[in-house]
Write an enzyme that holds these catalytic residues in place. Structure first.
Site, short mmCIF file in Angstrom:
data_model
loop_
_atom_site.label_atom_id
_atom_site.label_comp_id
_atom_site.label_asym_id
_atom_site.label_seq_id
_atom_site.Cartn_x
_atom_site.Cartn_y
_atom_site.Cartn_z
N VAL A 95 5.85 -1.76 11.08
CA VAL A 95 5.38 -0.40 10.83
C VAL A 95 3.88 -0.28 11.15
O VAL A 95 3.40 0.76 11.57
CB VAL A 95 5.64 0.02 9.36
CG1 VAL A 95 5.08 1.41 9.06
CG2 VAL A 95 7.14 -0.01 9.04
N ASP A 139 1.77 -8.43 -1.24
CA ASP A 139 0.46 -7.95 -0.79
C ASP A 139 -0.54 -9.07 -1.00
O ASP A 139 -0.34 -9.96 -1.82
CB ASP A 139 0.03 -6.69 -1.55
CG ASP A 139 -1.01 -5.87 -0.79
OD1 ASP A 139 -0.65 -4.87 -0.15
OD2 ASP A 139 -2.21 -6.27 -0.82
N HIS A 161 3.97 4.83 20.41
CA HIS A 161 3.61 5.61 19.22
C HIS A 161 2.11 5.92 19.28
O HIS A 161 1.29 5.28 18.65
CB HIS A 161 3.93 4.79 17.96
CG HIS A 161 3.71 5.53 16.68
ND1 HIS A 161 4.23 6.78 16.44
CD2 HIS A 161 3.03 5.20 15.56
CE1 HIS A 161 3.87 7.17 15.23
NE2 HIS A 161 3.15 6.23 14.68
N GLY A 219 0.84 -1.20 0.00
CA GLY A 219 0.00 0.00 0.00
C GLY A 219 0.87 1.24 0.00
O GLY A 219 2.01 1.23 -0.48
N ARG A 250 -5.47 4.36 9.67
CA ARG A 250 -6.65 5.02 10.26
C ARG A 250 -7.28 6.02 9.30
O ARG A 250 -6.63 6.53 8.39
CB ARG A 250 -6.31 5.65 11.60
CG ARG A 250 -5.16 6.61 11.59
CD ARG A 250 -4.87 7.01 13.02
NE ARG A 250 -3.64 7.76 13.10
CZ ARG A 250 -3.41 8.72 13.97
NH1 ARG A 250 -4.36 9.04 14.84
NH2 ARG A 250 -2.27 9.35 13.99
N ARG A 300 -4.90 5.37 16.54
CA ARG A 300 -4.14 4.20 16.09
C ARG A 300 -4.65 2.94 16.81
O ARG A 300 -4.67 1.86 16.23
CB ARG A 300 -2.66 4.39 16.38
CG ARG A 300 -2.02 5.52 15.59
CD ARG A 300 -0.57 5.71 15.98
NE ARG A 300 0.07 6.79 15.23
CZ ARG A 300 0.15 8.05 15.65
NH1 ARG A 300 -0.41 8.41 16.78
NH2 ARG A 300 0.77 8.95 14.92
N ASN A 345 0.17 -0.24 12.62
CA ASN A 345 -0.33 0.29 13.89
C ASN A 345 -1.42 -0.58 14.50
O ASN A 345 -2.08 -1.31 13.78
CB ASN A 345 -0.90 1.69 13.66
CG ASN A 345 0.17 2.76 13.71
OD1 ASN A 345 1.05 2.71 14.56
ND2 ASN A 345 0.10 3.72 12.80
N1 LIG Z 1 4.58 3.26 12.55
C1 LIG Z 1 4.25 4.39 11.95
O1 LIG Z 1 4.78 5.43 12.27
C2 LIG Z 1 3.24 4.38 10.84
C3 LIG Z 1 3.13 5.46 9.95
C4 LIG Z 1 2.21 5.40 8.90
C5 LIG Z 1 1.38 4.28 8.78
N2 LIG Z 1 1.48 3.27 9.68
C6 LIG Z 1 0.64 2.07 9.60
O2 LIG Z 1 1.10 1.27 8.51
C7 LIG Z 1 0.01 0.47 8.04
C8 LIG Z 1 -0.08 0.61 6.53
O3 LIG Z 1 -0.45 1.93 6.18
P1 LIG Z 1 -0.69 2.31 4.64
O4 LIG Z 1 -0.98 3.75 4.61
O5 LIG Z 1 0.40 1.76 3.80
O6 LIG Z 1 -2.04 1.48 4.34
P2 LIG Z 1 -2.55 0.97 2.91
O7 LIG Z 1 -3.98 0.61 3.10
O8 LIG Z 1 -2.17 1.92 1.85
O9 LIG Z 1 -1.70 -0.37 2.69
C9 LIG Z 1 -1.84 -1.51 3.48
C10 LIG Z 1 -1.67 -2.70 2.55
O10 LIG Z 1 -1.68 -3.90 3.35
C11 LIG Z 1 -2.26 -4.89 2.56
N3 LIG Z 1 -2.66 -6.04 3.35
C12 LIG Z 1 -3.75 -6.16 4.15
N4 LIG Z 1 -3.78 -7.41 4.68
C13 LIG Z 1 -2.70 -8.08 4.19
C14 LIG Z 1 -2.21 -9.38 4.37
N5 LIG Z 1 -2.82 -10.26 5.16
N6 LIG Z 1 -1.10 -9.73 3.69
C15 LIG Z 1 -0.45 -8.85 2.90
N7 LIG Z 1 -0.89 -7.59 2.68
C16 LIG Z 1 -2.00 -7.21 3.33
C17 LIG Z 1 -3.42 -4.17 1.86
O11 LIG Z 1 -3.90 -4.90 0.74
C18 LIG Z 1 -2.79 -2.84 1.52
O12 LIG Z 1 -2.26 -2.83 0.21
C19 LIG Z 1 -1.23 0.97 8.79
O13 LIG Z 1 -1.51 0.11 9.88
C20 LIG Z 1 -0.82 2.34 9.30
O14 LIG Z 1 -1.54 2.72 10.45
C21 LIG Z 1 2.39 3.30 10.69
#
Ligand SMILES: NC(=O)c1ccc[n+]([C@@H]2O[C@H](COP(=O)([O-])OP(=O)(O)OC[C@H]3O[C@@H](n4cnc5c(N)ncnc54)[C@H](O)[C@@H]3O)[C@@H](O)[C@H]2O)c1
Length: 310
Positions: A118, A33, A175, A11, A82, A88, A120
């Site tokens: 990464v 993915d 976080h 994603g 989110r 989160r 949340n």
């Molecule tokens: N730690 C941090 O500071 C931080 C910062 C930004 C985002 N995040 C978190 O990172 C995560 C991803 O965010 P994003 O914006 O990329 O979301 P996104 O929706 O753009 O991407 C998530 C991807 O995960 C895939 N996915 C879901 N279930 C799966 C599985 N079982 N196997 C493989 N792939 C799977 C989805 O198809 C999607 O493409 C979220 O939980 C977000 O909260 C954390």
């Protein structure tokens, strides 16, 4: 390339992290993915950018785990982000199941890998990956502090109109809303910002940092990804090149800072062994109280995981 990194979740964060890693010429990248076509399409697009960007990283997009075998690092970004109005922590039940499933599959193929989480809620998802993988604590960590510190640094540089390169900042703790930015340890060209800015301005920057994620969710409708991807890539680079950078990361604490059996953001030394050392800095009374408050919030999430049977 002699190093290989798998990014799970193609994603916003995952695909951007794959781009950062390839364009920094750090490693081959496998992008996984669950949605068919997405990792393949994004990988192909990145491959087609390579001649212009001038790198030779091999990039594979796939729905299976076979191609990830023997990865040095696995970065887990799979899960839901989110939406406006969500915290989160609201993501925990959905993402815990996803992290459990992807970790199980990834570690079968790469039993020696280092895991960078990464997804949340970050500290709780680290706990899931740690338990499911059975890896030693030095090989499981979470990305949050590098991002939160980068946000603080960006705001400091804008406030003082100085180069971001002159800034250093430390944000510790979980976080979430209880994260602990440390102005005393945040500097511009080595000068603590407490010498350069009024208490009122520092408090405003700290508050903006705490709300940094929500500010972007409010604007974008989903969570940030350029800076999160940069932060994850910086951690991966320090490990792949054995740079031994000191970075704030979520690490498993066993008594450090008076916190036991929890993942929390603390300064660590990142090298080829993963978390090679947890650095304990002296905290003032109110900083320690804020960190314990943050630990309590993370402990509550750990209790939720127990109720979910994880
Ligand atoms: N730690 C941090 O500071 C931080 C910062 C930004 C985002 N995040 C978190 O990172 C995560 C991803 O965010 P994003 O914006 O990329 O979301 P996104 O929706 O753009 O991407 C998530 C991807 O995960 C895939 N996915 C879901 N279930 C799966 C599985 N079982 N196997 C493989 N792939 C799977 C989805 O198809 C999607 O493409 C979220 O939980 C977000 O909260 C954390």
């Amino acid at each position: 390339m002699d190093k290989k990194v798998t990014v799970i979740g193609a994603g916003n964060v995952g695909a951007t992290a794959a781009q950062r890693l390839a364009e920094k010429d750090l490693c081959d990248v496998v992008l996984i993915d669950i949605v068919e076509g997405v990792p393949q399409g994004k990988a192909l697009d990145l491959i087609e950018a390579a001649p212009v960007e001038k790198h030779d990283a091999r990039i594979i997009g796939t729905n299976g785990y076979e191609d990830s075998a023997g990865s040095d690092i696995v970065i887990i970004t799979a899960g839901i982000p989110r939406k406006p109005g969500m915290s989160r922590d609201d993501l925990i039940s959905t993402n815990a199941g996803i992290i459990k499933s992807v970790t199980e599959q990834a570690v079968k193929q790469s039993p020696e890998a280092i895991l960078i989480i990464v997804s949340n809620p970050l500290d709780a998802m680290c706990q899931v990956a740690y338990q499911v993988s059975g890896f030693p604590k030095n090989r499981v960590m979470g990305m949050a502090g590098v991002l939160d510190s980068a946000r603080f640094r960006a705001f400091i540089s804008m406030e003082l109109n100085v180069s971001v390169e002159n800034t250093h900042a430390f944000v510790l703790g979980g976080h979430g809303d209880t994260m602990v930015p440390l102005p005393r340890y945040s500097t511009v060209a080595g000068i603590p910002i407490t010498e350069l800015l009024s208490e009122e301005r520092i408090n405003a920057l700290v508050e903006r940092t705490r709300n940094g994620g929500a500010e972007i969710v409010g604007l974008l409708g989903t969570s940030a990804y350029y800076a999160p991807a940069s932060a994850a890539a910086e951690m991966a680079e320090s490990i792949l090149k054995d740079k031994k950078k000191i970075l704030p990361c979520a690490a498993y604490l066993e008594g450090e800072y008076g916190i036991k059996d929890l993942f929390m953001g603390v300064p660590v030394k990142l090298g080829s062994g993963g978390v090679e050392e947890i650095i304990e800095i002296t905290l003032a009374e109110e900083e320690r109280t804020a960190l314990m408050n943050s630990a309590n919030a993370v402990q509550e999430l750990k209790n939720v995981l127990k109720k979910l049977g994880i």
